[in-house]
Design an enzyme around this catalytic site. Structure first.
Site, PDB file in Angstrom:
ATOM      1  N   GLY A  54       0.782  -1.306  -0.044  1.00  0.00           N
ATOM      2  CA  GLY A  54      -0.143   0.052  -0.153  1.00  0.00           C
ATOM      3  C   GLY A  54       0.974   1.233  -0.146  1.00  0.00           C
ATOM      4  O   GLY A  54       1.936   1.358   0.684  1.00  0.00           O
ATOM      5  N   GLY A  92       0.129  -5.586   1.006  1.00  0.00           N
ATOM      6  CA  GLY A  92      -0.818  -5.829   0.006  1.00  0.00           C
ATOM      7  C   GLY A  92      -0.224  -6.169  -1.279  1.00  0.00           C
ATOM      8  O   GLY A  92      -1.033  -6.773  -2.209  1.00  0.00           O
ATOM      9  N   GLU A 120       3.053  -4.918   8.669  1.00  0.00           N
ATOM     10  CA  GLU A 120       2.116  -3.902   9.299  1.00  0.00           C
ATOM     11  C   GLU A 120       2.303  -3.513  10.689  1.00  0.00           C
ATOM     12  O   GLU A 120       1.817  -2.611  11.241  1.00  0.00           O
ATOM     13  CB  GLU A 120       0.823  -4.263   8.644  1.00  0.00           C
ATOM     14  CG  GLU A 120       0.550  -4.383   7.022  1.00  0.00           C
ATOM     15  CD  GLU A 120       1.178  -5.525   6.413  1.00  0.00           C
ATOM     16  OE1 GLU A 120       0.997  -5.671   5.166  1.00  0.00           O
ATOM     17  OE2 GLU A 120       1.513  -6.337   7.200  1.00  0.00           O
ATOM     18  N   ASP A 161      -3.176  -7.242   6.676  1.00  0.00           N
ATOM     19  CA  ASP A 161      -4.406  -7.129   6.015  1.00  0.00           C
ATOM     20  C   ASP A 161      -4.475  -7.799   4.634  1.00  0.00           C
ATOM     21  O   ASP A 161      -3.561  -8.650   4.438  1.00  0.00           O
ATOM     22  CB  ASP A 161      -4.829  -5.683   6.119  1.00  0.00           C
ATOM     23  CG  ASP A 161      -3.946  -4.922   5.094  1.00  0.00           C
ATOM     24  OD1 ASP A 161      -2.932  -5.154   4.876  1.00  0.00           O
ATOM     25  OD2 ASP A 161      -4.512  -3.755   4.542  1.00  0.00           O
TER      26      ASP A 161
END
Length: 391
Positions: free
Chosen positions: A72, A119, A142, A150
């Site tokens: 991300g 991601g 993360e 995630d």
């Protein structure tokens, strides 16, 4: 989401249609192919179109430059702090897309050269075939910046053998190509100089039939043998330490093992855990543990709640502080709030996991006849965002 004007070479995601093969190229090499709003929009557009296209039988995804995808766009999230829910749309679209990647109806092959993190790794691990090299680096870091694991990884990591999932999620440890294949997070290891040949061979196939694709990759794949110092050779100790009930107990267990012969690898692990966000660690451990008993769709809904509540600073601003210290000011000296694990209250963590009103949850279309429904546009969020802008 408005489309930004760009020439073909400048576009952040390129899509090619060659006979029965479809190729996605992540095209931001200078930014390590980070995932932005535009990237998510284009990925979803291509994948939906090609799944419905009878002529499309095989989808290949790759990245330009030295990264597959670094995950991300952290600056996008950091800048989003200034306006309420400014990143909600990209989060919704990405998690909704993750479900469709996992359940895609056509054969997908990821050619993964270089960095594949967070991601970005969600465009690799769920594929029917994921080809890695000696230059591939995977991580889910993360938790260290006040976030959580995630993009479906609370599902993926929780289903790894033993407690490897907790280890990877909490420490953000890196795995190389050989380790990814051994752990079941990739399917084939190919020397990097052979990767263009793999792509060429796949392009030459007469069909996208699964066995044919597997055989084509097998022609170039080599058997992996773990390096002696690989963390995957420490499985028994990882299972012992990372099976403890709490993050604090995991740290205590590691501390008790650190001084024993052959356990020099534990020191850096402990150092990393102790400088990570206490809130991020607590949230991540619970998410992974819950993931063991959740379906993919349930994990994605849970991750959506966690992300939105985290970005809304429901209990802490740690994620913004973590991004600031890592990528904005680059001082690597985050000031966490709360500062220690014992100060993170259970009921505060509970708040992050609370379900939303049903129509504000991530809408996962689990019935085949409406498989591509549940898009962001069909939720109340666009109208709510318009109100936020005008108010």
């Amino acid at each position: 989401m408005a489309k930004e004007g760009a020439t073909q070479d400048e576009e952040v995601v390129l899509g090619q249609e060659i006979d029965h093969v479809r190729v996605i190229t992540l095209n931001q090499p200078r930014k390590l192919n980070v995932i932005s709003s535009r990237v998510v929009y284009l990925l979803a557009e291509y994948l939906e179109r090609w799944e419905k296209d009878e002529n499309a039988q095989l989808v290949i995804i790759k990245g330009t430059g030295r990264a597959f995808s670094a995950g991300g766009d952290l600056k996008m999230f950091y800048d989003g702090k200034k306006s309420k829910d400014s990143c909600l749309e990209v989060v919704y679209r990405m998690y909704w897309l993750c479900y469709h990647i996992h359940t895609y109806k056509k054969v997908q092959v990821a050619l993964v050269h270089g960095i594949s993190m967070g991601g970005g790794a969600s465009l690799m691990v769920p594929m029917k075939f994921s080809v890695v090299t000696e230059k591939t680096v995977f991580a889910t870091p993360e938790a260290s910046i006040g976030f959580h694991t995630d993009c479906s990884f609370s599902y993926v990591l929780s289903h790894l053998p033993g407690r490897l999932g907790e280890y990877l999620a909490l420490t953000g440890a890196r795995l190389n190509g050989k380790e990814l294949v051994t752990a079941g997070l990739a399917t084939h290891f190919v020397p990097s100089e052979k990767l263009p040949e793999v792509e060429k061979r796949l392009m030459s196939l007469k069909s996208g039939e699964e066995d044919a694709v597997r055989s084509a990759i097998d022609e170039f794949a080599v058997e992996v043998q773990l390096d002696e110092e690989s963390i995957l050779n420490k499985k028994a100790l990882i299972d012992e330490c990372f099976s403890k009930d709490t993050v604090a107990d995991i740290i205590k267990s590691l501390e008790s093992e650190a001084s024993k012969e052959g356990n020099g690898w534990i020191g850096p692990v402990l150092k990393g855990l102790k400088r990570s966000s206490p809130t991020g660690l607590r949230m991540t451990l619970r998410s992974i543990r819950e993931g063991r008993n959740q379906k993919l769709s349930e994990c994605l809904r849970k991750e959506f709640r966690l992300t939105i509540n985290t970005l809304r600073m429901v209990i802490s601003e740690d994620v913004y502080e973590g991004i600031r210290a890592l990528t904005i000011d680059k001082d690597n000296s985050p000031k966490w709030d709360p500062p220690t694990l014992d100060k993170v209250e259970d009921d505060k963590i509970d708040l992050l996991f609370q379900p939303f009103q049903e129509d504000l949850e991530l809408q996962i279309p689990e019935q085949e006849e409406c498989r591509w429904s549940g898009k962001y546009e069909s939720t109340p969020y666009p109208a709510m965002q318009a109100t936020n802008v005008t108010s």
